[in-house]
Design a protein around this motif. Structure first.
Motif, short mmCIF file in Angstrom:
data_model
loop_
_atom_site.label_atom_id
_atom_site.label_comp_id
_atom_site.label_asym_id
_atom_site.label_seq_id
_atom_site.Cartn_x
_atom_site.Cartn_y
_atom_site.Cartn_z
N TYR A 1 -79.47 4.45 9.97
CA TYR A 1 -78.67 5.58 9.50
C TYR A 1 -79.32 6.24 8.28
O TYR A 1 -79.51 7.46 8.24
CB TYR A 1 -77.26 5.08 9.17
CG TYR A 1 -76.33 6.11 8.58
CD1 TYR A 1 -75.41 6.77 9.39
CD2 TYR A 1 -76.34 6.42 7.22
CE1 TYR A 1 -74.53 7.71 8.86
CE2 TYR A 1 -75.47 7.36 6.69
CZ TYR A 1 -74.57 8.00 7.51
OH TYR A 1 -73.71 8.93 6.97
N TRP A 2 -79.69 5.42 7.29
CA TRP A 2 -80.26 5.97 6.07
C TRP A 2 -81.67 6.49 6.28
O TRP A 2 -82.10 7.45 5.63
CB TRP A 2 -80.22 4.93 4.96
CG TRP A 2 -78.84 4.74 4.42
CD1 TRP A 2 -78.00 3.69 4.62
CD2 TRP A 2 -78.12 5.67 3.59
NE1 TRP A 2 -76.80 3.89 3.99
CE2 TRP A 2 -76.84 5.10 3.34
CE3 TRP A 2 -78.42 6.90 3.04
CZ2 TRP A 2 -75.90 5.74 2.55
CZ3 TRP A 2 -77.46 7.55 2.26
CH2 TRP A 2 -76.22 6.96 2.03
N LEU A 3 -82.41 5.88 7.18
CA LEU A 3 -83.74 6.40 7.50
C LEU A 3 -83.64 7.80 8.10
O LEU A 3 -84.40 8.71 7.73
CB LEU A 3 -84.46 5.46 8.47
CG LEU A 3 -85.87 5.86 8.89
CD1 LEU A 3 -86.82 5.76 7.71
CD2 LEU A 3 -86.36 4.99 10.04
N ALA A 4 -82.70 7.99 9.01
CA ALA A 4 -82.51 9.30 9.61
C ALA A 4 -81.96 10.31 8.60
O ALA A 4 -82.35 11.48 8.61
CB ALA A 4 -81.57 9.19 10.81
N ARG A 5 -81.10 9.86 7.72
CA ARG A 5 -80.48 10.78 6.76
C ARG A 5 -81.47 11.24 5.69
O ARG A 5 -81.49 12.42 5.32
CB ARG A 5 -79.29 10.10 6.10
CG ARG A 5 -78.57 10.95 5.06
CD ARG A 5 -77.30 10.29 4.60
NE ARG A 5 -76.63 11.08 3.58
CZ ARG A 5 -75.43 10.79 3.08
NH1 ARG A 5 -74.77 9.72 3.51
NH2 ARG A 5 -74.89 11.54 2.15
#
Length: 331
Positions: free
Chosen positions: A190-194
Motif C-alpha cells: 500500500y505504502w509503496l504504491a502511495r
C-alpha cells in the motif's frame, strides 16, 4: 447624429460591457466550483475521483517519460531486496553437508524453487524438510522474507508459500505467523504504491483506477466491510487491491483493518491444505465445495452489517449521508 443612432450605439456598448462582465464572472467561478467539489469529496472522507487527476490518455503519459524516475527507483528497490533474499538462500547448507547429516543419497534430487503446481510443491517440501532438520530458524526466516518479497513487489504465487509452511509446521502456529506476515506485506505494498508509483498507475491504468474509485464512492460509509468483502471474494486480484487502494484514496486504517480480517479465511484454508499436501493434485482439490462454502459464508458476514442497515433499519438512508451546513451553503 440622430437620436436613434445614438441610442443604438449606447445599447451596443452596453451589450459588450455585459458580455465582458459575464466572462470575468465565469472565469472567476471556475476555480470556486472546483474547490466546492473537492470540499464535498473531503466531507465524504475520500479524495476527488481519479478521473479528475489523471492525464488525457495512457499513451500520452508514456510518451512524456514522467514514469521513468519512479520506475527506476522501484527497480532499484527490487534489486536490493532480491540480493538480500539471495543472500539468505546462499546461507543454506550445501548438498555435501546435507548428505553427511541427513544421509542423502547421490541420486536424490533437491528442488528449491517457487512451485507452480502441487507436484513441485511436494518436491520442494521434501527439500525444505531436509534443510529444516539442519537450520530450522533459517528456513522460517527465508519463507517469511520470500512471502514479503512477493507481496510487496506484486509477484503471483504466494499461496504456495502458505501451503509449504502449513506442510512443514503446525497448523495454528503457522496460521498466526502467516496472518501477521500477509497483513504486513499488504500494508507495505500500500505504502509503496502511495509514495512511489501512484502517478504511474494513474497514467497507465486510468480506466480501471477510475472504475475502482467510483465503486469505492458507493461504499464510502462501510469501507472496512467493503475491503473484507474484496479480500474474501475472487472478483479482484490481491495485487490490484493493494496498489489501487492508495491511488483512489482508500484510508489506510480501514484498509489495514479490512485486510487483516479479510485475508485470514483463505490463509487458513491454504495452511490447512498444507497439512495434507500429499493428497493435493490440482486446484480443484484445494477449492473444494466445502472450502468455497466457507469463503461464501465469510463474504456474506462481511456485507451483512451493510445489508442490515440498508433494509432492516427504520432510519432512512438519506439521513445517514454526509451533509453539513458547509455543503448546503455552497450549493
Amino acid at each position: 447624429m440622430s437620436i436613434v443612432d445614438a441610442a443604438k450605439q449606447q445599447i451596443s456598448s452596453a451589450v459588450y460591457t455585459v458580455k465582458d462582465k459575464a466572462s470575468d464572472i465565469l472565469t472567476a467561478a471556475a476555480p470556486i466550483n472546483l474547490k466546492k467539489q473537492d470540499l464535498l469529496d473531503l466531507e465524504s472522507g475520500l479524495p476527488p475521483s481519479p478521473s479528475k487527476t489523471h492525464g488525457p490518455s495512457s499513451w500520452s503519459y508514456i510518451a512524456s517519460f514522467k514514469w521513468a524516475r519512479p520506475v527506476a527507483v522501484l527497480v532499484l528497490l527490487y534489486c536490493v531486496a532480491l540480493l538480500l533474499l539471495l543472500n539468505l538462500f546462499w546461507q543454506l547448507p550445501s548438498r555435501d553437508t546435507l548428505s553427511s547429516k541427513a544421509h542423502l543419497q547421490e541420486d536424490e534430487e533437491l528442488l528449491l524453487k517457487l512451485p507452480t503446481n502441487f507436484q513441485e510443491a511436494q518436491a520442494v517440501k521434501a527439500t525444505l524438510s531436509l534443510y529444516k532438520g539442519n537450520c530450522s530458524g533459517l528456513v522460517i526466516v527465508l519463507l517469511i522474507c520470500l512471502y514479503l518479497f512477493m507481496q510487496v513487489f506484486m509477484i503471483p504465487g504466494a499461496m504456495f508459500i502458505n501451503v509449504l509452511a502449513g506442510s512443514l509446521y503446525g497448523l495454528w502456529g503457522t496460521f498466526c505467523v502467516i496472518a501477521c506476515v500477509s497483513t504486513l506485506g499488504a500494508g507495505l505494498n500500500y505504502w509503496l504504491a502511495r509514495l512511489l508509483v501512484r502517478e504511474v498507475l494513474l497514467g497507465l491504468f486510468p480506466g480501471r483506477i477510475d472504475a475502482f474509485g467510483k465503486t469505492l464512492q458507493k461504499h464510502k460509509q462501510h469501507l472496512t466491510n467493503y475491503m473484507i468483502f474484496l479480500r474474501v471474494t475472487p472478483f479482484l486480484p490481491s495485487w490490484f487491491i493493494n496498489t489501487a487502494s492508495p491511488v483512489v484514496g482508500f484510508p489506510f486504517r480501514e484498509y489495514i483493518m479490512g485486510t487483516a480480517v479479510g485475508l485470514q479465511p483463505l490463509n487458513f484454508i491454504l495452511v490447512q491444505a498444507g497439512q495434507t499436501l500429499g493428497q493435493l493434485h490440482s486446484y480443484r482439490d484445494l477449492y473444494s465445495f466445502w472450502n468455497v462454502s466457507k469463503l461464501g459464508v465469510c463474504a456474506i458476514l462481511a456485507v451483512s452489517p451493510v445489508l442490515y442497515q440498508r433494509f432492516c433499519t427504520s432510519v432512512p438512508r438519506k439521513r445517514t449521508s454526509f451533509r453539513t451546513p458547509r455543503r448546503t451553503s455552497l450549493s
